[in-house]
Design a protein around this motif. Sequence first.
Motif, PDB file in Angstrom:
ATOM      1  N   ASP A   1       0.853  -1.192   0.000  1.00 17.59           N
ATOM      2  CA  ASP A   1       0.000   0.000   0.000  1.00 17.59           C
ATOM      3  C   ASP A   1       0.893   1.249   0.000  1.00 17.59           C
ATOM      4  N   LYS A   2       0.831   2.023  -1.070  1.00 18.05           N
ATOM      5  CA  LYS A   2       1.698   3.190  -1.205  1.00 18.05           C
ATOM      6  C   LYS A   2       1.223   4.378  -0.375  1.00 18.05           C
ATOM      7  N   GLU A   3      -0.046   4.359   0.037  1.00 15.67           N
ATOM      8  CA  GLU A   3      -0.566   5.464   0.841  1.00 15.67           C
ATOM      9  C   GLU A   3      -0.359   5.250   2.329  1.00 15.67           C
ATOM     10  N   VAL A   4      -0.370   3.986   2.751  1.00 13.18           N
ATOM     11  CA  VAL A   4      -0.172   3.665   4.173  1.00 13.18           C
ATOM     12  C   VAL A   4       1.172   2.967   4.320  1.00 13.18           C
ATOM     13  N   ARG A   5       2.224   3.761   4.373  1.00 15.05           N
ATOM     14  CA  ARG A   5       3.574   3.232   4.457  1.00 15.05           C
ATOM     15  C   ARG A   5       4.096   3.284   5.894  1.00 15.05           C
ATOM     16  N   ILE A   6       5.114   2.501   6.169  1.00 10.47           N
ATOM     17  CA  ILE A   6       5.753   2.540   7.482  1.00 10.47           C
ATOM     18  C   ILE A   6       6.362   3.918   7.706  1.00 10.47           C
ATOM     19  N   GLY A   7       6.156   4.454   8.881  1.00 12.65           N
ATOM     20  CA  GLY A   7       6.683   5.769   9.212  1.00 12.65           C
ATOM     21  C   GLY A   7       5.645   6.863   9.138  1.00 12.65           C
ATOM     22  N   ILE A   8       4.517   6.590   8.457  1.00 12.12           N
ATOM     23  CA  ILE A   8       3.452   7.589   8.390  1.00 12.12           C
ATOM     24  C   ILE A   8       2.734   7.621   9.732  1.00 12.12           C
ATOM     25  N   PRO A   9       2.524   8.799  10.322  1.00 10.85           N
ATOM     26  CA  PRO A   9       1.871   8.885  11.637  1.00 10.85           C
ATOM     27  C   PRO A   9       0.427   8.409  11.592  1.00 10.85           C
ATOM     28  N   PRO A  10      -0.088   7.915  12.723  1.00 18.93           N
ATOM     29  CA  PRO A  10      -1.464   7.417  12.789  1.00 18.93           C
ATOM     30  C   PRO A  10      -2.508   8.419  12.311  1.00 18.93           C
ATOM     31  N   SER A  11      -2.290   9.708  12.566  1.00 19.07           N
ATOM     32  CA  SER A  11      -3.259  10.716  12.149  1.00 19.07           C
ATOM     33  C   SER A  11      -3.390  10.772  10.625  1.00 19.07           C
ATOM     34  N   ARG A  12      -2.268  10.604   9.938  1.00 17.73           N
ATOM     35  CA  ARG A  12      -2.293  10.617   8.476  1.00 17.73           C
ATOM     36  C   ARG A  12      -2.920   9.335   7.935  1.00 17.73           C
ATOM     37  N   VAL A  13      -2.624   8.218   8.597  1.00 14.39           N
ATOM     38  CA  VAL A  13      -3.244   6.952   8.201  1.00 14.39           C
ATOM     39  C   VAL A  13      -4.764   7.048   8.336  1.00 14.39           C
ATOM     40  N   LYS A  14      -5.210   7.657   9.442  1.00 22.28           N
ATOM     41  CA  LYS A  14      -6.639   7.840   9.671  1.00 22.28           C
ATOM     42  C   LYS A  14      -7.269   8.669   8.556  1.00 22.28           C
TER      43      LYS A  14
END
Length: 211
Positions: free
Chosen positions: A163-176
């Motif tokens: 998944d290119k939008e939900v990558r490791i290092g992306i903060p939970p707020s951005r994932v949400k």
Amino acid sequence: MYSLFRNLLKKPGKDNLAKAERIRKHNLGRKKQRARYIRDIGVIKTIVNRELNLLFTRKKNPIKEIVVEDLSARMKVHFGKKWNRRLSGWMRGYLQERIRYKAKKFGIEVSEVNPAHSSRECPRCHYTGKKNRLGDSFKCSQCGYHGHADLVAALNILGRLGDKEVRIGIPPSRVKAVLDGRYVGWKSLNHTVSDKTLDPVFNTRMIKRRP
């Protein structure tokens, strides 16, 4: 033991004071806590190694790749605040090391993904809410998808591979924010399909197209 120590100090009598002094002097509370901690670690090591061996060596549906959540995330254990912190840190490092060691030994690839909100996300519509999960049960409050909470989380973890939008290092707020956007897209598409199926003109056209 500390509670007992304090209670003994409040009671009259030489015996009680002597007993309280022995507890303080020999630090019996911490000794028992330390012994419990070491015992728990031994049990965890045994379980981890046994289950990984069974997983990586199974004959039916052999494992070619294992997808796990980013193990730098906090793991929850229940032995008190102080020991939670110590044991949680130890578990993360040990589990990560064992998975990588066993996987390399058996020639299995390991991929890590961002686990943020994976236990609350609906695999069908991507709605993410606290009410979706209750203990071991998962039921989406929007689309009604339901199942065992651990299985749902595992499906979400697997779905994030590549998944290119939900990558490791992306903060939970951005994932949400990403998941919320996907839910809005799913909802819009689902309502559009539902509206068409309820449209008499659309239904008439669909009936005429049938052989």
